[in-house]
Structure formats: C-alpha cells, structure tokens
Design a protein around this motif. Structure first.
Motif, PDB file in Angstrom:
ATOM      1  N   ASN A  15      -9.479  -3.589   6.481  1.00  0.00           N
ATOM      2  CA  ASN A  15      -9.300  -2.315   5.540  1.00  0.00           C
ATOM      3  C   ASN A  15     -10.678  -1.547   5.570  1.00  0.00           C
ATOM      4  O   ASN A  15     -10.534  -0.293   5.524  1.00  0.00           O
ATOM      5  CB  ASN A  15      -9.290  -2.964   4.286  1.00  0.00           C
ATOM      6  N   THR A  16     -11.896  -2.228   6.170  1.00  0.00           N
ATOM      7  CA  THR A  16     -13.366  -1.614   5.784  1.00  0.00           C
ATOM      8  C   THR A  16     -13.322  -0.638   7.168  1.00  0.00           C
ATOM      9  O   THR A  16     -13.534   0.335   7.068  1.00  0.00           O
ATOM     10  CB  THR A  16     -14.164  -2.661   5.860  1.00  0.00           C
ATOM     11  N   LYS A  17     -12.564  -1.326   8.115  1.00  0.00           N
ATOM     12  CA  LYS A  17     -12.511  -0.476   9.452  1.00  0.00           C
ATOM     13  C   LYS A  17     -11.984   0.582   9.459  1.00  0.00           C
ATOM     14  O   LYS A  17     -12.061   1.913   9.894  1.00  0.00           O
ATOM     15  CB  LYS A  17     -12.107  -1.503  10.594  1.00  0.00           C
ATOM     16  N   ASP A  18     -10.480   0.331   8.757  1.00  0.00           N
ATOM     17  CA  ASP A  18      -9.834   1.807   8.379  1.00  0.00           C
ATOM     18  C   ASP A  18     -10.581   2.800   7.598  1.00  0.00           C
ATOM     19  O   ASP A  18     -10.110   3.942   7.838  1.00  0.00           O
ATOM     20  CB  ASP A  18      -8.415   1.278   7.569  1.00  0.00           C
ATOM     21  N   ASN A  68      -6.302  -2.776  13.881  1.00  0.00           N
ATOM     22  CA  ASN A  68      -6.634  -3.190  12.332  1.00  0.00           C
ATOM     23  C   ASN A  68      -5.546  -3.500  11.648  1.00  0.00           C
ATOM     24  O   ASN A  68      -5.497  -4.668  10.721  1.00  0.00           O
ATOM     25  CB  ASN A  68      -7.147  -1.770  11.675  1.00  0.00           C
ATOM     26  N   SER A  69      -4.211  -3.201  11.803  1.00  0.00           N
ATOM     27  CA  SER A  69      -2.983  -3.635  11.364  1.00  0.00           C
ATOM     28  C   SER A  69      -2.597  -5.162  11.595  1.00  0.00           C
ATOM     29  O   SER A  69      -2.484  -5.952  11.014  1.00  0.00           O
ATOM     30  CB  SER A  69      -1.852  -2.623  11.613  1.00  0.00           C
ATOM     31  N   ALA A  70      -2.999  -5.366  12.879  1.00  0.00           N
ATOM     32  CA  ALA A  70      -2.942  -6.706  13.415  1.00  0.00           C
ATOM     33  C   ALA A  70      -3.689  -7.569  12.733  1.00  0.00           C
ATOM     34  O   ALA A  70      -3.458  -8.890  12.369  1.00  0.00           O
ATOM     35  CB  ALA A  70      -2.929  -6.902  14.913  1.00  0.00           C
ATOM     36  N   GLU A  71      -5.009  -7.385  12.506  1.00  0.00           N
ATOM     37  CA  GLU A  71      -6.008  -8.153  12.135  1.00  0.00           C
ATOM     38  C   GLU A  71      -5.709  -8.408  10.477  1.00  0.00           C
ATOM     39  O   GLU A  71      -5.948  -9.389   9.938  1.00  0.00           O
ATOM     40  CB  GLU A  71      -7.469  -7.683  12.091  1.00  0.00           C
ATOM     41  N   GLY A  76      -7.568   6.424  16.761  1.00  0.00           N
ATOM     42  CA  GLY A  76      -6.552   6.328  17.517  1.00  0.00           C
ATOM     43  C   GLY A  76      -5.649   5.427  17.214  1.00  0.00           C
ATOM     44  O   GLY A  76      -5.717   4.421  16.423  1.00  0.00           O
ATOM     45  N   LEU A  77      -4.343   5.339  17.864  1.00  0.00           N
ATOM     46  CA  LEU A  77      -3.224   4.585  17.837  1.00  0.00           C
ATOM     47  C   LEU A  77      -3.617   2.973  17.732  1.00  0.00           C
ATOM     48  O   LEU A  77      -3.314   2.128  17.254  1.00  0.00           O
ATOM     49  CB  LEU A  77      -1.985   5.223  18.590  1.00  0.00           C
TER      50      LEU A  77
END
Length: 69
Positions: free
Chosen positions: A43-46, A9-12, A2-3
């Motif tokens: 990156n792992t979450k992504d 993830n980008s914020a992290e 989801g967005l």
C-alpha cells in the motif's frame, strides 16, 4: 505508475493477506504480522507511485502553461 508496478504491488498485497489469514487461522502471530507488514509495504508503494504520478502531472501542466505564453 506502470501496469507492472500495479501488478507487483497487488501480488505483494495478496501475498500479505494470505499470510495474515494463514497466521490468524493457525495462531501464528509472527506469520500474521508478516502478512500485515507485506500489505502495508504494498500500500505504501502504491501511495508513493500515485504521488509521483500526480507530481509529474502537475509539472507537465505547469510546463504546458509556460509554453502558452
């Protein structure tokens, strides 16, 4: 994915890069390492989310083929 997940993830990742940069600039090795860890986690979450999406797509394609028969 989801967005909201992408934004989180980008914020992290951005937070991690900021920590890494601040740690590098100040000579604080612990802060720099924390920043690298934050980026790695994001990156792992992504990657996990991408794998889940691909698995769901593959499942849906297989289910669609089963319905065609």
């Amino acid at each position: 994915m989801g967005l909201g997940d992408k934004l989180s993830n980008s914020a992290e990742e951005f937070k991690g890069k900021a920590k890494e940069t601040a740690g590098d600039a100040s000579g604080d090795e612990q802060l720099e390492a924390e920043g690298k860890i934050d980026q790695f986690k994001a990156n792992t979450k992504d990657t996990v989310e991408d794998l889940k999406d691909k698995a769901a797509e593959a499942f849906n394609r297989a289910a669609d083929k089963g319905e065609e028969r």
